[in-house]
Design an enzyme around this catalytic site. Sequence first.
Site, PDB file in Angstrom:
ATOM      1  CD  GLU A  22      21.896 -28.728  -5.480  1.00  0.00           C
ATOM      2  OE1 GLU A  22      21.571 -27.675  -4.898  1.00  0.00           O
ATOM      3  OE2 GLU A  22      23.060 -29.087  -5.690  1.00  0.00           O
ATOM      4  N   PRO A  43      15.745 -36.847 -18.167  1.00  0.00           N
ATOM      5  CG  PRO A  43      16.480 -35.902 -20.169  1.00  0.00           C
ATOM      6  CD  PRO A  43      15.740 -35.586 -18.916  1.00  0.00           C
ATOM      7  N   PRO A 227      -5.173   7.371  14.287  1.00  0.00           N
ATOM      8  CG  PRO A 227      -3.361   8.776  13.944  1.00  0.00           C
ATOM      9  CD  PRO A 227      -3.827   7.638  14.798  1.00  0.00           C
ATOM     10  CG  ASP A 250     -16.961   5.828  14.558  1.00  0.00           C
ATOM     11  OD1 ASP A 250     -15.761   5.919  14.268  1.00  0.00           O
ATOM     12  OD2 ASP A 250     -17.418   5.925  15.715  1.00  0.00           O
ATOM     13  CE  LYS A 272     -21.157   9.149  16.950  1.00  0.00           C
ATOM     14  NZ  LYS A 272     -19.899   8.682  17.531  1.00  0.00           N
ATOM     15  N   GLY A 303     -11.948   5.997  15.809  1.00  0.00           N
ATOM     16  CA  GLY A 303     -10.748   6.665  15.313  1.00  0.00           C
ATOM     17  C   GLY A 303     -10.047   7.373  16.464  1.00  0.00           C
ATOM     18  CG  ASP A 305      -7.730   8.434  23.488  1.00  0.00           C
ATOM     19  OD1 ASP A 305      -6.855   7.660  23.906  1.00  0.00           O
ATOM     20  OD2 ASP A 305      -8.698   8.839  24.184  1.00  0.00           O
ATOM     21  CB  ILE A 308      -9.338  12.782  22.636  1.00  0.00           C
ATOM     22  CG1 ILE A 308      -8.438  12.610  23.870  1.00  0.00           C
ATOM     23  CG2 ILE A 308      -9.144  14.167  22.020  1.00  0.00           C
ATOM     24  CD1 ILE A 308      -6.978  12.821  23.610  1.00  0.00           C
ATOM     25  CG  MET A 385     -14.872  17.154  14.760  1.00  0.00           C
ATOM     26  SD  MET A 385     -16.018  16.707  16.080  1.00  0.00           S
ATOM     27  CE  MET A 385     -15.026  16.976  17.523  1.00  0.00           C
ATOM     28  N   GLY A 414      -4.411  12.858   8.172  1.00  0.00           N
ATOM     29  CA  GLY A 414      -3.066  12.715   8.727  1.00  0.00           C
ATOM     30  C   GLY A 414      -2.684  11.267   8.975  1.00  0.00           C
TER      31      GLY A 414
HETATM   32  N1  SAH Z   1     -11.356  10.471  18.862  1.00  0.00           N
HETATM   33  C1  SAH Z   1     -10.700  11.083  17.737  1.00  0.00           C
HETATM   34  C2  SAH Z   1     -11.330  12.387  17.341  1.00  0.00           C
HETATM   35  C3  SAH Z   1     -12.733  12.249  16.852  1.00  0.00           C
HETATM   36  S1  SAH Z   1     -13.431  13.790  16.371  1.00  0.00           S
HETATM   37  C4  SAH Z   1      -9.226  11.291  18.043  1.00  0.00           C
HETATM   38  O1  SAH Z   1      -8.801  11.129  19.191  1.00  0.00           O
HETATM   39  O2  SAH Z   1      -8.473  11.599  17.127  1.00  0.00           O
HETATM   40  C5  SAH Z   1     -13.169  13.775  14.640  1.00  0.00           C
HETATM   41  C6  SAH Z   1     -12.097  14.747  14.260  1.00  0.00           C
HETATM   42  O3  SAH Z   1     -10.815  14.209  14.507  1.00  0.00           O
HETATM   43  C7  SAH Z   1     -12.078  15.051  12.784  1.00  0.00           C
HETATM   44  O4  SAH Z   1     -13.042  16.025  12.449  1.00  0.00           O
HETATM   45  C8  SAH Z   1     -10.679  15.609  12.627  1.00  0.00           C
HETATM   46  O5  SAH Z   1     -10.601  16.916  13.103  1.00  0.00           O
HETATM   47  C9  SAH Z   1      -9.902  14.742  13.589  1.00  0.00           C
HETATM   48  N2  SAH Z   1      -9.224  13.631  12.913  1.00  0.00           N
HETATM   49  C10 SAH Z   1      -9.365  12.322  13.152  1.00  0.00           C
HETATM   50  N3  SAH Z   1      -8.558  11.599  12.384  1.00  0.00           N
HETATM   51  C11 SAH Z   1      -7.859  12.452  11.625  1.00  0.00           C
HETATM   52  C12 SAH Z   1      -6.848  12.320  10.641  1.00  0.00           C
HETATM   53  N4  SAH Z   1      -6.384  11.130  10.269  1.00  0.00           N
HETATM   54  N5  SAH Z   1      -6.346  13.437  10.075  1.00  0.00           N
HETATM   55  C13 SAH Z   1      -6.799  14.651  10.451  1.00  0.00           C
HETATM   56  N6  SAH Z   1      -7.739  14.840  11.379  1.00  0.00           N
HETATM   57  C14 SAH Z   1      -8.272  13.761  11.971  1.00  0.00           C
END
Ligand code: SAH
Length: 467
Positions: A22, A43, A227, A250, A272, A303, A305, A308, A385, A414
């Site tokens: 099968e 066979p 993140p 970036d 950056k 990365g 938002d 922000i 940062m 994170g």
């Molecule tokens: N636009 C991004 C922030 C950019 S500024 C946002 O909204 O998250 C870059 C900073 O974001 C880093 O220096 C750190 O403080 C933080 N960051 C971004 N990703 C991260 C992660 N995965 N873990 C911890 N801090 C993070």
Amino acid sequence: MNFLPIFINVKDQPCLVVGGGEVAARKVELLLKGGARVVVVAPELGAALTARRQAGEIGHRAEAFLPAQVQAHRLVIAATDDEGVNRAVAEAAQARNIPVNVVDRPELCTFIMPAVIDRSPVVIAVSSGGASPVLARLIRARIESLIPAAYGRLAKLVGEFRARVKQRFGHINQRRAFWEEVLQGPIAEMMFSGREQAARAALTARLDTIADRGSEVGEVYLVGGGPGDPDLLTFRALRLMQQADVVVYDRLVSKEVLDLVRRDAVKMYVGKERDFHSVPQEGINQLLVRLAKEGKRVLRLKGGDPFIFGRGGEEIETLAAEGIPFQVVPGITAAAGCASYSGIPLTHRDYSQAVVFVTGHLKDGTVNLNWPALAQPNQTVVFYMGLHGVPDICHGLTSHGLPASTPVALIQQGTTANQRVFAGTLETLPEIVKREQVKAPTLIIVGEVVRLREKLSWFVPAGSNPD
Ligand code: SAH
């Protein structure tokens, strides 16, 4: 990837299957679907293969396997329940460089057979690299239910018009844009609902009336990639990532997220890093403008938002001034991602009625913040940062009235498999950072809510060491 997925043309090619039961019959069925000329060595044949032999669909050699039989075959499949025979088939084929599959023995295979979702001419193949055929089949079942059967018909329609569309649009980007519009719009819906003639007529009409896209400007998608964990992307982000021509990204965009971008999109890294800007901001702004003016769909992937601490505002200001269309897709910001994945609610009715996002790094490299506003009770402060400013931050807050015992957490990378969380106080954090060789990106959360982590922590990063 343990195996490279490819699709092989077996039309009218001789393929050998060893085994008459099968399992062999199922493999034979697939080979026949691919148009192969199948010869079965066994066979005796079971019921299914006997029927095929009687129908003249397969050849049959009613004999025991001999290595020389593999000669001159495009593919060989061993599907007997005799371990020794299976191994002999694998050895014979491999000695002659003929691709061989031994059912359920990935280590003897030079190719494996995926679970198949057939919407011919669209074929989707799912493989677990031999690790778990059952899992592959479960995935197949899910995909089966997701992809309407009419996709096959839709693909045939595209096939019919392909040459004409190619003639109509000189550039591959124009063709791609045209097909994306057709395949996601009313014409596709007509096919799905069985109105094939109407779809054909609409497609012809669209080809005749559409303006030449050659001179059109493109568009910029400013997208938050979150993140790190790719599961945290929005649906819209993913969709735009799949249709962009160019990606400008970036350092904070994780590899896993980048892997989800359309494979043949051009990827441009603009860096950056702290103290090292691969491409200065003004250069990035101009790059986006230039690419869009070339008619490209540009994904500006950031990365977290984009609005922000992402300089998203600066980038689209330039686009707006140049009259270039753009859209902005929010992402999960590091504060939200790191807070969830470290078990620290940013607000809590008992501990914190406000949360402040602040940058710990100013343009000129100093930390010069409104300390009295930050050093408030019942408030959570999140520093982006902030790694290099940790001693200044802790000193600034304590000298403006926060107790040195105020809990603090520092989250490195994170939401990713490499997440590390260090919890301490405003007094101990500088020492912890020094001792633990913490690396960017990191986020610092200050406030009583950090205590909740002991109860609420849930995420175990895949890369963590259980010791
Ligand atoms: N636009 C991004 C922030 C950019 S500024 C946002 O909204 O998250 C870059 C900073 O974001 C880093 O220096 C750190 O403080 C933080 N960051 C971004 N990703 C991260 C992660 N995965 N873990 C911890 N801090 C993070």
